[in-house]
Design a protein around this motif. Structure first.
Motif, PDB file in Angstrom:
ATOM      1  N   VAL A 371      22.264 -21.545  36.272  1.00 29.27           N
ATOM      2  CA  VAL A 371      23.576 -21.393  35.361  1.00 29.27           C
ATOM      3  C   VAL A 371      23.143 -22.472  34.042  1.00 29.27           C
ATOM      4  O   VAL A 371      22.745 -23.512  34.555  1.00 29.27           O
ATOM      5  CB  VAL A 371      24.740 -21.893  35.936  1.00 29.27           C
ATOM      6  CG1 VAL A 371      26.238 -22.244  35.015  1.00 29.27           C
ATOM      7  CG2 VAL A 371      25.152 -21.028  37.214  1.00 29.27           C
ATOM      8  N   ALA A 372      22.984 -21.876  32.994  1.00 26.66           N
ATOM      9  CA  ALA A 372      22.692 -22.507  31.862  1.00 26.66           C
ATOM     10  C   ALA A 372      23.986 -22.818  31.110  1.00 26.66           C
ATOM     11  O   ALA A 372      24.806 -22.029  30.759  1.00 26.66           O
ATOM     12  CB  ALA A 372      21.955 -21.693  31.033  1.00 26.66           C
ATOM     13  N   VAL A 373      24.247 -24.208  31.001  1.00 28.22           N
ATOM     14  CA  VAL A 373      25.766 -24.494  30.219  1.00 28.22           C
ATOM     15  C   VAL A 373      25.619 -25.559  29.243  1.00 28.22           C
ATOM     16  O   VAL A 373      24.705 -26.154  29.482  1.00 28.22           O
ATOM     17  CB  VAL A 373      26.870 -24.932  31.320  1.00 28.22           C
ATOM     18  CG1 VAL A 373      26.181 -25.985  32.010  1.00 28.22           C
ATOM     19  CG2 VAL A 373      28.143 -25.337  30.707  1.00 28.22           C
ATOM     20  N   GLU A 374      26.302 -25.222  28.291  1.00 26.20           N
ATOM     21  CA  GLU A 374      26.563 -26.254  26.839  1.00 26.20           C
ATOM     22  C   GLU A 374      27.343 -27.346  27.328  1.00 26.20           C
ATOM     23  O   GLU A 374      28.318 -27.242  28.520  1.00 26.20           O
ATOM     24  CB  GLU A 374      27.053 -25.552  25.987  1.00 26.20           C
ATOM     25  CG  GLU A 374      26.175 -24.367  25.247  1.00 26.20           C
ATOM     26  CD  GLU A 374      26.911 -23.864  23.762  1.00 26.20           C
ATOM     27  OE1 GLU A 374      27.842 -24.423  23.556  1.00 26.20           O
ATOM     28  OE2 GLU A 374      26.356 -22.836  23.502  1.00 26.20           O
ATOM     29  N   VAL A 375      26.717 -28.512  26.965  1.00 29.17           N
ATOM     30  CA  VAL A 375      27.471 -29.614  27.439  1.00 29.17           C
ATOM     31  C   VAL A 375      28.092 -30.375  26.265  1.00 29.17           C
ATOM     32  O   VAL A 375      27.879 -30.123  24.937  1.00 29.17           O
ATOM     33  CB  VAL A 375      26.453 -30.893  27.763  1.00 29.17           C
ATOM     34  CG1 VAL A 375      27.115 -32.215  28.472  1.00 29.17           C
ATOM     35  CG2 VAL A 375      25.377 -30.209  28.959  1.00 29.17           C
ATOM     36  N   GLN A 376      29.222 -31.109  26.406  1.00 31.99           N
ATOM     37  CA  GLN A 376      29.994 -31.522  25.139  1.00 31.99           C
ATOM     38  C   GLN A 376      29.044 -32.546  24.709  1.00 31.99           C
ATOM     39  O   GLN A 376      28.405 -33.382  25.179  1.00 31.99           O
ATOM     40  CB  GLN A 376      31.284 -32.632  25.845  1.00 31.99           C
ATOM     41  CG  GLN A 376      32.261 -31.567  26.472  1.00 31.99           C
ATOM     42  CD  GLN A 376      33.156 -30.923  25.482  1.00 31.99           C
ATOM     43  OE1 GLN A 376      32.763 -31.125  23.929  1.00 31.99           O
ATOM     44  NE2 GLN A 376      33.895 -29.954  25.860  1.00 31.99           N
ATOM     45  N   GLU A 377      29.055 -32.490  23.307  1.00 34.43           N
ATOM     46  CA  GLU A 377      28.465 -33.457  22.408  1.00 34.43           C
ATOM     47  C   GLU A 377      28.321 -34.766  22.846  1.00 34.43           C
ATOM     48  O   GLU A 377      27.215 -35.452  23.029  1.00 34.43           O
ATOM     49  CB  GLU A 377      28.806 -33.518  21.182  1.00 34.43           C
ATOM     50  CG  GLU A 377      28.055 -34.200  19.820  1.00 34.43           C
ATOM     51  CD  GLU A 377      27.101 -33.079  19.360  1.00 34.43           C
ATOM     52  OE1 GLU A 377      27.552 -31.914  18.947  1.00 34.43           O
ATOM     53  OE2 GLU A 377      26.026 -33.383  19.564  1.00 34.43           O
TER      54      GLU A 377
END
Ligand code: ADP
Ligand code: ZN
Length: 443
Positions: A371-377
């Motif tokens: 699972v590739a997920v963007e993280v909050q800045e």
């Protein structure tokens, strides 16, 4: 409040009466198409056999595959000269299917979508920016003509081209957008990277989110980021396109306009109706359609009917948010998983950003889900150790929900590109040639 008040506020009994009348007409019309003529003959079915709504089950189910087989004109019931438009499905699950429209069809469809816009509070004076693809995809022109019919300032910008979208929204003070949910979130990243606060610097008040499955969490996120009311819009090209089912201001399920559609929910395995309120596959019959009436079309989408009467007063039945397509589900290590389950877990975590993707691979004969997920800045800038902690927490939460341990890859905000079309949530590489043995896996 209403675009076609009489139809929208019809009482239950009258809706059923109208449905029966239109169902009989639809069956008779369908019997003139080469496809249904042959199907009816095989089944020994005459249009007169349909006398009540309860006779619906006597009609054959129609599938996407039937549409492909009968390509290009097998479902047509009018002379070709009466066709004035063609659309095609996106082709998410194989070869696209083609839908043909007569003038009367486009007229009916436009009114259905116009009802949806008015139902969600769109009014003259609004500026409507349509961020979905124009062309063969129904989301562009479907919304476009409805907005124009209402006399609304319409910007047919289409999908993608993020900077231009932002420029238009600012300069023309766009108040209503129609977007694919994953793109609305992608756009939020872009706005944030440009230092634009959507709540302060844009004039948005309504967002229509549709064309792909999305969770309640995604709706809430869009509402928070943009300061809008977001409404779920469901449709499929086989049933004209958008306007198939749409949320009203009660945001408690999507109304299906029952003067235009006859919905059923069946068990996808047996084809029999499910118990009232249970989940199953949505099946729709078009009513009042001319060029290409479809009987009991299997949408492949899983949902259930909402009980009770809607707070808005409309009696047209409602369905719940689509949980996935029957064919969206993937199996990993023997466990059935829908992408939406992954989404619900991720978006419930404050560290998670706006986008994700699931990659399925097979190594040494073992399935691996990443699972590739963007993280909050603000989390992405943290140190290595903190990132590792986040990674482990994401994996743990996913394992608890899915009962499978995934690999987790953290990405920076905006890393997963969006062009404004339907998001690719699952990349399945498992049937790729591996280590000298070509494994095609179970179908
Ligand atoms: P394709 O079937 O090739 O994707 P369409 O562009 O006609 O072609 O897409 C229709 C499908 O999109 C629906 O059957 C459904 O799976 C999905 N869809 C559309 N709107 C929604 C929505 N609001 N929620 C969930 N899924 C949706
Ligand atoms: Zn309602």
């Amino acid at each position: 409040m209403y675009w076609q008040k009489e139809l929208e506020m019809m009482e239950d009994g009258l809706i059923r009466e109208l449905q029966l009348k239109r169902l009989k007409e639809a069956v008779l019309a369908a019997s003139r198409s080469p496809f249904y003529r042959e199907r009816f003959q095989q089944m020994g079915l005459e249009p007169e056999d349909i006398r009540t709504l309860g006779d619906l089950h006597k009609l054959p189910l129609t599938t996407k595959n039937d549409l492909r087989q009968a390509y290009p004109f097998g479902f047509l019931t009018v002379p070709k000269e009466r066709v004035i438009r063609l659309h095609a499905s996106t082709g998410t699950t194989g070869r696209p299917t083609v839908i043909l429209y007569s003038r009367a069809d486009l007229d009916q469809w436009t009114d259905l979508v116009a009802r949806c816009l008015v139902m969600t509070g769109v009014r003259q004076g609004d500026v409507f920016q349509n961020m979905t693809g124009y062309g063969l995809f129904t989301g562009g022109l479907g919304f476009h003509y409805a907005a124009e019919r209402l006399g609304i300032f319409t910007i047919p910008i289409g999908s993608g081209n993020t900077r231009r979208q932002i420029q238009m929204m600012r300069e023309f003070e766009t108040t209503v957008i129609h977007s694919i949910p994953s793109y609305a979130l992608y756009l939020a990243n872009a706005l944030s990277a440009m230092g634009i606060d959507p709540r302060k610097e844009l004039s948005l008040r309504i967002a229509h989110l549709g064309a792909e499955p999305h969770s309640e969490q995604v709706r809430r996120k869009v509402e928070e980021i943009y300061g809008v009311d977001a409404f779920n819009s469901y449709g499929l090209s086989e049933m004209y396109g958008p306007g198939g089912a749409f949320e009203c201001i009660a945001k408690d399920g999507m109304h299906i306009w029952e003067d235009a559609y006859l919905p059923e929910i069946i068990d996808p395995k047996t084809g029999k109706p499910v118990e009232e309120g249970a989940e199953g596959e949505l099946v729709m019959t078009s009513l009042g359609r001319e060029a290409m009436p479809l009987l009991r079309y299997r949408t492949g989408d899983l949902t259930s009917f909402c009980p009770g009467i809607c707070g808005c007063g409309r009696r047209h039945r409602r369905i719940r948010r689509i949980t996935g397509r029957a064919d969206d589900m993937f199996i990993i290590k023997g466990v059935n998983i829908f992408p939406i389950q992954v989404e619900q877990v991720l978006l419930g975590m404050e560290e998670a950003g706006n986008n994700y993707q699931i990659i399925l691979e097979r190594k040494d004969y073992t399935d691996i889900m990443t699972v590739a997920v963007e993280v909050q800045e603000r989390f992405f800038l943290g140190d290595r150790k903190e990132m590792e902690n986040i990674r482990q927490r994401v994996a743990k939460h996913l394992r608890e929900e899915l009962l499978v341990t995934p690999e987790v890859e953290l990405l920076k905000p905006g890393a997963l590109e969006s062009t404004g079309g339907k998001a690719v949530r699952v990349v399945d590489r498992r049937d790729i040639y591996e280590g000298g043995i070509s494994y095609t896996g179970p179908e």
